[in-house]
Write a protein that holds these residues in place. Structure first.
Motif, PDB file in Angstrom:
ATOM      1  N   CYS A  97      26.403   6.496  -3.564  1.00 54.01           N
ATOM      2  CA  CYS A  97      25.474   7.037  -4.562  1.00 54.01           C
ATOM      3  C   CYS A  97      26.176   7.154  -5.915  1.00 54.01           C
ATOM      4  O   CYS A  97      27.354   7.497  -5.995  1.00 54.01           O
ATOM      5  CB  CYS A  97      24.988   8.399  -4.092  1.00 54.01           C
ATOM      6  SG  CYS A  97      23.926   9.231  -5.269  1.00 54.01           S
ATOM      7  N   HIS A  99      25.669   9.310  -8.128  1.00 53.24           N
ATOM      8  CA  HIS A  99      25.786  10.682  -8.601  1.00 53.24           C
ATOM      9  C   HIS A  99      27.181  11.196  -8.291  1.00 53.24           C
ATOM     10  O   HIS A  99      28.053  11.211  -9.145  1.00 53.24           O
ATOM     11  CB  HIS A  99      24.698  11.560  -7.960  1.00 53.24           C
ATOM     12  CG  HIS A  99      24.747  12.993  -8.386  1.00 53.24           C
ATOM     13  ND1 HIS A  99      24.470  14.020  -7.527  1.00 53.24           N
ATOM     14  CD2 HIS A  99      25.057  13.554  -9.579  1.00 53.24           C
ATOM     15  CE1 HIS A  99      24.600  15.165  -8.185  1.00 53.24           C
ATOM     16  NE2 HIS A  99      24.945  14.914  -9.427  1.00 53.24           N
ATOM     17  N   ARG A 100      27.413  11.573  -7.038  1.00 53.12           N
ATOM     18  CA  ARG A 100      28.724  12.093  -6.658  1.00 53.12           C
ATOM     19  C   ARG A 100      29.372  11.280  -5.543  1.00 53.12           C
ATOM     20  O   ARG A 100      30.296  11.747  -4.899  1.00 53.12           O
ATOM     21  CB  ARG A 100      28.603  13.546  -6.200  1.00 53.12           C
ATOM     22  CG  ARG A 100      28.091  14.492  -7.260  1.00 53.12           C
ATOM     23  CD  ARG A 100      29.221  14.969  -8.160  1.00 53.12           C
ATOM     24  NE  ARG A 100      28.749  15.959  -9.093  1.00 53.12           N
ATOM     25  CZ  ARG A 100      28.538  15.722 -10.398  1.00 53.12           C
ATOM     26  NH1 ARG A 100      28.732  14.527 -10.884  1.00 53.12           N
ATOM     27  NH2 ARG A 100      28.108  16.683 -11.189  1.00 53.12           N
ATOM     28  N   CYS A 117      19.703   9.439  -1.278  1.00 51.17           N
ATOM     29  CA  CYS A 117      20.986  10.029  -0.934  1.00 51.17           C
ATOM     30  C   CYS A 117      20.768  11.404  -0.300  1.00 51.17           C
ATOM     31  O   CYS A 117      19.992  12.216  -0.806  1.00 51.17           O
ATOM     32  CB  CYS A 117      21.850  10.139  -2.189  1.00 51.17           C
ATOM     33  SG  CYS A 117      23.459  10.885  -1.864  1.00 51.17           S
ATOM     34  N   GLY A 121      19.590  14.002  -3.260  1.00 49.49           N
ATOM     35  CA  GLY A 121      18.279  13.377  -3.334  1.00 49.49           C
ATOM     36  C   GLY A 121      18.054  12.311  -4.389  1.00 49.49           C
ATOM     37  O   GLY A 121      16.909  11.953  -4.652  1.00 49.49           O
TER      38      GLY A 121
HETATM   39  S1  FES Z   1      25.853  12.400  -4.285  1.00 53.67           S
HETATM   40 FE1  FES Z   1      24.009  11.338  -4.066  1.00 53.67          FE
HETATM   41  S2  FES Z   1      22.542  12.585  -4.976  1.00 53.67           S
HETATM   42 FE2  FES Z   1      24.402  13.625  -5.309  1.00 53.67          FE
END
Ligand code: FES
Length: 167
Positions: A97, A99-100, A117, A121
């Motif tokens: 993902c 994001h993180r 994710c 989400g």
């Molecule tokens: S790591 Fe995937 S949404 Fe935060």
């Protein structure tokens, strides 16, 4: 993969299958030290210098025959998704993902209309574009176009799927 490359690969395969001796002019080589097979440093060198830069078998097209079908491969040492989108095109992405870095899938194969994710989400289309995030109000300057899943090169030869981490 273009026709010229395919023909060259097939010629090389035929040459290797037919030869009964080392190629002409090939130097005599010393025995390979056993450490080559058990030394973690050598393994790391091999990963970076060879496996991360080579075309590796990832699966067969029959495993992702339907739109939305996907499989997860770890042949390169890194989890990579092979996905057939709704238009029938194959894509390959790191299972990470944007994001993180959470994993998008945890199963070995499946069928879906996109990926969500499990951490916070973020959701992605089958061709890897970031589609939505939760709590969008907290991501004021988030540029969705810069947060697509990271692609991995993916090609087919016959029904075989190959990936290459070297862009
Ligand atoms: S790591 Fe995937 S949404 Fe935060």
């Amino acid at each position: 993969m273009d026709a010229k490359t395919t023909r060259r690969i097939k010629e090389n395969i035929a040459f290797e299958a037919a030869r009964t001796n080392p190629p002409a002019g090939f130097p005599r080589l010393p025995d390979i030290a056993a450490a080559r097979y058990i030394d973690p440093q050598f393994l790391e060198l091999e990963k970076q210098g060879l496996w991360k830069r080579s075309w590796l078998y990832a699966g067969h097209t029959s495993q992702v025959a339907e739109p939305g079908s996907w499989l997860l491969t770890r042949n390169t040492g890194t989890p990579i998704l092979i996905v057939r989108d709704l238009q029938g095109e194959l894509h390959s992405f790191y299972n990470t993902c944007r994001h993180r870095g959470g994993p998008l899938v945890t199963e070995e194969a499946g069928q879906s209309r996109g990926f969500v994710c499990g951490y916070h989400g973020w959701s992605y289309t089958l061709d890897g574009q970031l589609k939505s995030v939760r709590e969008k109000r907290d991501f004021v300057d988030l540029d969705f176009a810069c947060r697509s899943l990271l692609p991995v090169r993916c090609e087919t030869l016959g029904g075989w799927i190959f990936i290459n981490e070297d862009p």
